[in-house]
Design a protein around this motif. Structure first.
Motif, PDB file in Angstrom:
ATOM      1  N   PHE A  33       0.836  -1.193   0.000  1.00  0.00           N
ATOM      2  CA  PHE A  33       0.000   0.000   0.000  1.00  0.00           C
ATOM      3  C   PHE A  33       0.868   1.239   0.000  1.00  0.00           C
ATOM      4  CE2 PHE A  33       0.527  -1.213   4.425  1.00  0.00           C
ATOM      5  CZ  PHE A  33       0.767  -0.019   5.083  1.00  0.00           C
ATOM      6  N   VAL A  34       0.266   2.349  -0.402  1.00  0.00           N
ATOM      7  CA  VAL A  34       0.947   3.638  -0.399  1.00  0.00           C
ATOM      8  C   VAL A  34       0.029   4.645   0.291  1.00  0.00           C
ATOM      9  CG1 VAL A  34       0.122   4.212  -2.726  1.00  0.00           C
ATOM     10  CG2 VAL A  34       2.074   5.427  -1.774  1.00  0.00           C
ATOM     11  N   ILE A  35       0.603   5.428   1.177  1.00  0.00           N
ATOM     12  CA  ILE A  35      -0.142   6.494   1.850  1.00  0.00           C
ATOM     13  C   ILE A  35       0.319   7.799   1.208  1.00  0.00           C
ATOM     14  CG2 ILE A  35      -0.678   7.613   4.037  1.00  0.00           C
ATOM     15  CD1 ILE A  35       0.140   4.967   5.410  1.00  0.00           C
ATOM     16  N   ARG A  36      -0.609   8.473   0.557  1.00  0.00           N
ATOM     17  CA  ARG A  36      -0.289   9.694  -0.185  1.00  0.00           C
ATOM     18  C   ARG A  36      -0.554  10.941   0.651  1.00  0.00           C
ATOM     19  NH1 ARG A  36       2.585   8.076  -4.454  1.00  0.00           N
ATOM     20  NH2 ARG A  36       1.542   6.565  -5.756  1.00  0.00           N
ATOM     21  N   ASP A  37       0.284  11.942   0.476  1.00  0.00           N
ATOM     22  CA  ASP A  37       0.091  13.280   1.045  1.00  0.00           C
ATOM     23  C   ASP A  37      -0.053  13.282   2.566  1.00  0.00           C
ATOM     24  OD1 ASP A  37       0.156  14.283  -1.557  1.00  0.00           O
ATOM     25  OD2 ASP A  37      -2.002  13.975  -1.806  1.00  0.00           O
ATOM     26  N   VAL A  38       0.747  12.497   3.248  1.00  0.00           N
ATOM     27  CA  VAL A  38       0.683  12.400   4.701  1.00  0.00           C
ATOM     28  C   VAL A  38       1.813  13.223   5.324  1.00  0.00           C
ATOM     29  CG1 VAL A  38       2.136  10.328   4.888  1.00  0.00           C
ATOM     30  CG2 VAL A  38       0.343  10.737   6.588  1.00  0.00           C
ATOM     31  N   ARG A  39       1.571  13.774   6.507  1.00  0.00           N
ATOM     32  CA  ARG A  39       2.630  14.423   7.276  1.00  0.00           C
ATOM     33  C   ARG A  39       3.405  13.301   7.972  1.00  0.00           C
ATOM     34  NH1 ARG A  39       0.062  16.991  11.650  1.00  0.00           N
ATOM     35  NH2 ARG A  39      -1.092  17.953   9.987  1.00  0.00           N
ATOM     36  N   LEU A  40       4.744  13.369   7.930  1.00  0.00           N
ATOM     37  CA  LEU A  40       5.577  12.312   8.489  1.00  0.00           C
ATOM     38  C   LEU A  40       6.505  12.893   9.545  1.00  0.00           C
ATOM     39  CD1 LEU A  40       6.684   9.362   8.372  1.00  0.00           C
ATOM     40  CD2 LEU A  40       8.291  10.185   6.654  1.00  0.00           C
TER      41      LEU A  40
END
Length: 135
Positions: A33-40
């Motif tokens: 899976f890919v998590i897009r546009d997240v603050r890390l």
């Protein structure tokens, strides 16, 4: 451009963001899976908006526009934050399902202050597919 993050931040608490379809999979490690546009937040620095790709239960890439493996589930991380797993160093575990509950809240490590060694032995045996000797 992909950014490297410190080794200690490689395991992130994804439990809240991962959709039920991924969590319910009999082998979630096999579901990329890919998590897009997240603050890390990596434990030291914050990247305001990035993508995180997970494949084979490991972080495969971090960076805006990071390419995901074919068939990967895409998760919109807008408004959410990923951070290293939390440690709770003082818990009292009464039931085994409390470990799963801790993980849902981002605690990837807990230190129990009262558990009997027999319960710990039984739970470990159950995790390993065997049955505990003590009841």
């Amino acid at each position: 451009m992909l950014k490297r993050i410190p080794r200690f931040a490689v395991i992130l608490a994804f439990a809240v963001l991962i959709p039920r379809s991924v969590r319910a999979n009999s082998n979630p490690a096999a579901t990329p899976f890919v998590i897009r546009d997240v603050r890390l937040f990596d434990g030291e620095h914050t990247i305001p908006k990035t993508d995180v790709v997970v494949a084979d239960a490991k972080i495969a890439a971090i960076g805006s526009g990071a390419s995901a493996p074919a068939g990967a589930q895409v998760i919109d991380g807008s408004g959410d934050t990923l951070l290293p797993g939390l440690i709770d160093s003082h818990v009292h575990l009464w039931q085994q399902n409390e470990l799963k509950q801790a993980l849902v809240f981002g605690n990837t490590t807990v230190l129990d202050m009262l558990m009997s060694w027999q319960n710990a032995q039984n739970w470990k045996a159950q995790e390993n597919g065997g049955r505990g000797r003590h009841r």
